[in-house]
Design an enzyme around this catalytic site. Structure first.
Site, short mmCIF file in Angstrom:
data_model
loop_
_atom_site.label_atom_id
_atom_site.label_comp_id
_atom_site.label_asym_id
_atom_site.label_seq_id
_atom_site.Cartn_x
_atom_site.Cartn_y
_atom_site.Cartn_z
N GLU A 105 0.83 -1.21 0.00
CA GLU A 105 0.00 0.00 0.00
C GLU A 105 0.86 1.26 0.00
O GLU A 105 0.53 2.24 -0.65
CB GLU A 105 -0.95 0.00 1.21
CG GLU A 105 -2.03 -1.06 1.15
CD GLU A 105 -2.93 -0.90 -0.06
OE1 GLU A 105 -3.08 0.23 -0.57
OE2 GLU A 105 -3.49 -1.91 -0.51
N CYS A 271 -18.64 -3.18 -17.11
CA CYS A 271 -18.77 -2.86 -15.68
C CYS A 271 -19.82 -3.74 -15.02
O CYS A 271 -20.97 -3.81 -15.48
CB CYS A 271 -19.14 -1.38 -15.52
SG CYS A 271 -19.34 -0.88 -13.80
N CYS A 277 -25.51 2.36 -11.97
CA CYS A 277 -24.69 3.56 -12.15
C CYS A 277 -25.53 4.75 -12.61
O CYS A 277 -26.09 4.76 -13.70
CB CYS A 277 -23.59 3.28 -13.17
SG CYS A 277 -22.48 4.67 -13.45
#
Length: 519
Positions: A105, A271, A277
């Site tokens: 990270e 997607c 969305c």
């Protein structure tokens, strides 16, 4: 030469300014499976705090459940095979697992995955445990980190490892709250990522990829770097995180933003949450209005942004751009141009020294930009470049003693962009041929061979500078075009017409004529 400290904290893309700055509306310590009533209370709290339309929220638990399921199913099929994911999945020791996630990270902040893979692999081979990293020297850390950029990340990572080993008994904190509280350089996002992936804490995270996904899914067009919008995004992330698979869910959201819901040319047809969305729905509505040559009218489920009351909708000064499609969300604030800085630096060489040619490098201060790294002697200059040769020569002599000023040659320039700084280096070279070798050097300086230079803890900018120098020396390779270097030429290139005349009047040499070298 002391250079200015970067003005922003490094983090994954645009959320770097928010990490650790504000508190989440729904604290990550409250991360528990949501009951229907709890979900309603959370959404009511979001609406109350921000005074925004419910259009930007998820309407019920069924919609949240559908989002989680679709995203995780897609992730299970499509996730990339990355070394840090393999380690997190296979490592049974919690401290080693958390350490492996932590390293990845930190490296991934402001850095592309393709670049990080090799650095991560070498890092974990050299320091597979917290104890190994804690016992390393800062010089070793900087040396391995060289070229990855944002060098304070490596230093803070080692500081954190030492704190875990020396003060926490070798055990990583187990929650996002304690990770952020106890470890240097660990902000809100990094703490949430470690806690969810390594320890299974149901806490949401927000990085640049997640910002983009959430802003498009809920049609949030306001500046995501603002405190209010950031709070809303963290609240949505906390609401959506799957309590059964929090680490996978968070990685799936980031993966979606990195590979499908990209900044430009997103792959909406691929997607998994396209049906949920709002941005896609808006695009379809705009396309329908355009095909029927009708003015746009508000849908019953659309936020009435023209009232000026919704603080998550795009600003009225930024109307819908049909050419952008879903990329209308989010609308980023205009970036400030980078501050311009100027420097003169010199590659000082001792040709033919014992063991081959050697080059003088000096160590930068222990704080600030490029802290602790090695560089060619440099001085800060003005854009006009007045007196830079004199000042640079004085700097060189402070490290290496008396030098022949007439041999100091200007070779070109290198332009290198840091996070908020555009730094232009005027590159000089000076070879000490026929001089008495410099044997001793003051503290903070050392002479390195070419091979040692390429493995030392030096910045990418210094490697560009060295390529300019190498390109001017006989028998060495020319600098790469990607180095963004400019090398002055004393002869102006002839015009195309002049080139034709030159070829016409040039004496013809037969192909079988002997060359001068072979005569």
């Amino acid at each position: 030469m002391r250079k200015p400290r970067p003005t922003g904290r490094s983090h994954r893309k645009q959320m770097s300014r928010q990490e650790g700055r504000e508190k989440c509306v729904l604290n990550s310590s409250q991360a528990k499976p949501c009951s229907p009533n709890g979900l309603v209370r959370q959404q009511e709290k979001v609406v109350l705090l921000a005074s925004v339309s419910p259009y930007h929220l998820f309407k019920d638990t069924a919609e949240v459940t559908a989002f989680r399921g679709s995203l995780l199913s897609w992730y299970d099929r499509e996730k990339r095979d990355l070394p840090w994911r393999r380690r997190a999945e296979s490592e049974v020791d919690l401290d080693r697992r958390a350490y492996a996630v932590w390293v990845s990270e930190i490296m991934l902040q402001q850095t592309q995955v393709a670049t990080v893979i090799d650095y991560y692999t070498r890092w974990m081979q050299k320091w597979p445990t917290l104890q190994d990293l804690a016992s390393a020297s800062l010089e070793e850390v900087n040396q391995l980190w060289a070229g990855l950029g944002y060098y304070s990340r490596g230093r803070r990572l080692q500081e954190g490892a030492r704190k875990v080993v020396e003060e926490l008994g070798g055990h990583m904190p187990r929650t996002a709250e304690t990770l952020q509280q106890l470890l240097p350089g660990v902000g809100r996002y990094t703490a949430g990522a470690i806690a969810s992936i390594a320890f299974g804490q149901a806490t949401g995270i927000v990085d640049g990829n997640v910002v983009r996904v959430l802003c498009r899914v809920r049609a949030i067009g306001a500046d995501p770097s603002s405190t209010l919008v950031s709070q809303q995004l963290w609240s949505l992330a906390q609401l959506l995180v799957d309590p059964a698979r929090p680490g996978d869910f968070n990685q799936a959201a980031m993966e979606l933003g990195a590979t499908v819901c990209t900044p430009q040319r997103p792959l909406c047809s691929q997607c998994p949450v396209q049906s949920l969305c709002r941005a896609c729905q808006r695009v379809e509505q705009e396309q329908l209005s355009a095909s029927q040559n009708l003015p746009h009218s508000l849908d019953v489920e659309e936020c009435a942004s023209n009232t000026g009351q919704c603080q998550l909708c795009p600003s009225p000064t930024k109307p819908w751009d049909r050419t952008l499609g879903v990329a209308n969300f989010p609308r980023k604030a205009s970036r400030r141009p980078p501050r311009e800085e100027y420097s003169a630096t010199c590659v000082l060489e001792q040709p033919g020294a014992l063991g081959g040619s050697r080059f003088l490098l000096v160590q930068r201060p222990s704080s600030g930009l490029l802290a602790g790294l090695w560089e060619f002697p440099s001085v800060t200059t003005q854009p006009s470049g007045q007196c830079q040769r004199k000042v640079l020569l004085q700097e060189l002599q402070s490290w290496a003693g008396p030098l022949p000023a007439t041999r100091l040659q200007h070779l070109g320039e290198v332009i290198h962009a840091f996070s908020h700084i555009k730094l232009t280096y005027q590159v000089y070279g000076l070879a000490l041929e026929g001089q008495t070798p410099v044997i001793t050097t003051p503290p903070g300086a050392r002479w390195l061979t070419r091979e040692e230079f390429h493995t030392a803890a030096v910045s990418t900018a210094m490697k560009k500078v060295f390529r300019v120098y190498e390109g001017q020396q006989p028998g060495t390779h020319k600098g790469s075009k990607r180095s963004r270097v400019s090398i002055p030429s004393c002869r102006k290139k002839p015009s195309p017409g002049q080139q034709v005349l030159d070829r016409f009047f040039r004496p013809h040499a037969p192909t079988d004529a002997p060359s001068l070298k072979s005569a």
